[in-house]
Design an enzyme around this catalytic site. Structure first.
Site, short mmCIF file in Angstrom:
data_model
loop_
_atom_site.label_atom_id
_atom_site.label_comp_id
_atom_site.label_asym_id
_atom_site.label_seq_id
_atom_site.Cartn_x
_atom_site.Cartn_y
_atom_site.Cartn_z
CG HIS A 53 2.06 15.83 -23.70
ND1 HIS A 53 2.83 16.97 -23.74
CD2 HIS A 53 2.82 14.89 -23.09
CE1 HIS A 53 4.00 16.72 -23.16
NE2 HIS A 53 4.02 15.47 -22.76
CE LYS A 91 0.07 14.01 -14.67
NZ LYS A 91 -0.21 14.56 -16.01
CG ASN A 137 -0.73 16.96 -20.20
OD1 ASN A 137 0.25 16.23 -20.08
ND2 ASN A 137 -1.72 16.97 -19.33
CD GLU A 183 7.97 16.19 -22.30
OE1 GLU A 183 7.40 17.24 -21.95
OE2 GLU A 183 7.33 15.13 -22.54
NE ARG A 222 1.36 16.98 -12.95
CZ ARG A 222 2.01 16.18 -12.13
NH1 ARG A 222 1.74 16.20 -10.85
NH2 ARG A 222 2.94 15.37 -12.59
NE ARG A 226 -4.18 -1.85 1.84
CZ ARG A 226 -4.20 -2.88 2.66
NH1 ARG A 226 -3.34 -2.94 3.66
NH2 ARG A 226 -5.09 -3.84 2.51
CG HIS A 256 6.75 11.02 -24.80
ND1 HIS A 256 5.39 11.06 -24.99
CD2 HIS A 256 7.03 11.96 -23.86
CE1 HIS A 256 4.86 11.98 -24.18
NE2 HIS A 256 5.84 12.54 -23.48
CG HIS A 285 -0.62 11.18 -25.37
ND1 HIS A 285 -1.28 11.66 -24.26
CD2 HIS A 285 0.68 11.07 -25.02
CE1 HIS A 285 -0.40 11.87 -23.29
NE2 HIS A 285 0.80 11.51 -23.72
CD GLU A 333 -3.11 16.72 -15.91
OE1 GLU A 333 -1.99 16.25 -15.72
OE2 GLU A 333 -3.78 16.51 -16.93
CE LYS A 367 6.14 17.29 -13.99
NZ LYS A 367 6.20 16.08 -14.75
N1 GLY Z 1 4.25 15.09 -17.81
C1 GLY Z 1 3.14 15.85 -17.42
C2 GLY Z 1 2.94 15.92 -15.95
O1 GLY Z 1 3.76 15.45 -15.20
O2 GLY Z 1 1.94 16.43 -15.49
#
Ligand code: GLY
Length: 372
Positions: free
Chosen positions: A250, A145, A247, A187, A243, A123, A268, A254, A239, A229
């Site tokens: 993105h 993430k 993206n 990025e 946040r 957990r 990517h 994607h 998010e 960031k």
């Molecule tokens: N890579 C996007 C984020 O971490 O929110």
């Protein structure tokens, strides 16, 4: 500047991102304050292990810390249930305890998979990110993430689980192929485009020398990216709003990654760079920016020797409808409505659901035509 620390201030989940050359050589000293016993459990992959695992072992041992490692196959297909299961069961076989530390040693694939394994193991156990790609240093190792891919799309299974420490060793960037380095740069330039015009200008001036190997410039680019960031993650960890700015590019990326089978045809970060150029082109078509802005984005990508539009992707792609369908799988879909990150200028991105599907389709159709 020879080293930097960016603090990610998230109350009881706060942590430091250390950025410097030579951090792997002193990993033991860096990690020891977190340890309950002098032993860590490392998840990594074959390419990184071949280049750096013995250096990590020595760096940990220099601080009196021993390690066991599971070496997974390289590549995006490792971010899947079978390898995730293997990693979690290996950690259980090693009798990892609640107070132990799991170390993610690799690029974004390993960081995401190891972080998710740490999130669910007993957990939740703590983990340390030691990112070895530029992409992982400036993006995926920071912000918590974690997750794996589904057959239906990328990163659809996962959890928010913040690391306890991130060690971004600038020295390892020298072992990346130029293509991998530049994919990570996709990025980096995104940060300038989304929220810091002065950083984008700095990259226009310094990007080529940084890519050519200047460590001081690399440290500064990683520091500024991670600081941006951290600021965004502090405002919106899970998010709910801001946040999503991270993206930028993105939604297109994607879909393009899915269309190219998450293969070597498109990395990517390359998809992010193309996606940013498309997002600025869409912003122009919707009257939000002048024509100079998308041109400037593409010119910078070209100056860096990077892919900048659909014409640069080898092999077949679906038609505009097919790409739009793939965009529908994006996690940013809310109530069936695609959300895009658009811009009012370089350094001024915003999130919107108010994008006419026809405009996106026309842009994709024209970009696909330019391939022929
Ligand atoms: N890579 C996007 C984020 O971490 O929110």
């Amino acid at each position: 500047m020879t080293q930097a620390t960016v603090h990610v201030p998230l109350e009881d989940r706060a942590y430091d991102v250390r950025i410097a050359p030579g951090l792997i050589a002193r990993a033991g000293a860096e990690i020891t304050p977190l340890l309950n016993r002098p032993r860590v459990f490392v998840l990594t992959e074959e390419r990184v292990a071949g280049l750096h695992l013995e250096a990590l072992r020595a760096g940990l041992a220099a601080g009196g810390v021993s390690m066991d490692a599971l070496v997974l196959p390289p590549g995006e297909s490792t971010k899947s249930w079978p390898h995730f299961t293997r990693a979690v069961e290996w950690l259980l076989e090693q009798k990892v305890e609640r107070k132990d530390i799991v170390v993610a040693f690799g690029g974004g694939v390993i960081g995401d998979l190891a972080g998710f394994a740490a999130a669910v193991l007993r957990r939740g156990v703590r983990f340390v990110q030691i990112p070895t790609s530029l992409l992982a240093q400036v993006d995926s190792s920071v912000g918590g993430k974690t997750g794996i891919n589904s057959g239906l799309g990328k990163n659809l299974i996962g959890a928010f689980h913040q690391p306890s420490l991130v060690l971004a060793d600038i020295s390892v960037l020298g072992t990346l192929t130029p293509r991998d380095f530049l994919a990570g740069y996709g990025e980096v330039q995104k940060y300038g485009l989304l929220g810091d015009a002065a950083f984008f200008e700095w990259l226009e001036v310094n990007g080529p020398a940084m890519a050519a190997g200047d460590d001081a410039l690399r440290l500064e680019a990683v520091r500024r990216s991670v600081q941006m960031k951290a600021d965004i993650v502090e405002r919106d960890e899970t998010e709910q709003g801001d946040r999503a700015l991270l993206n930028l590019g993105h939604t297109f990326c994607h879909a393009l990654e899915a269309a190219t089978g998450y293969s070597d045809r498109l990395l990517h970060g390359e998809g992010v760079a193309i996606g940013c150029a498309l997002a600025f082109e869409l912003s122009y078509r919707l009257g939000l920016v002048s024509q100079e802005e998308p041109s400037r984005v593409r010119e910078h990508l070209a100056a860096m020797g990077m892919k900048k539009d659909l014409a640069d992707i080898p092999g077949d792609l679906p038609d505009a409808d097919g790409l739009l369908d793939l965009m529908g799988q994006d996690k940013k879909v809310v109530d069936g409505q695609l959300r895009f990150i658009l811009a009012r200028g370089i350094g001024a991105a915003f999130v919107t659901a108010d994008v006419p599907g026809d405009a996106v389709k026309a842009l994709l159709a024209e970009s696909l035509c330019a391939r022929r």
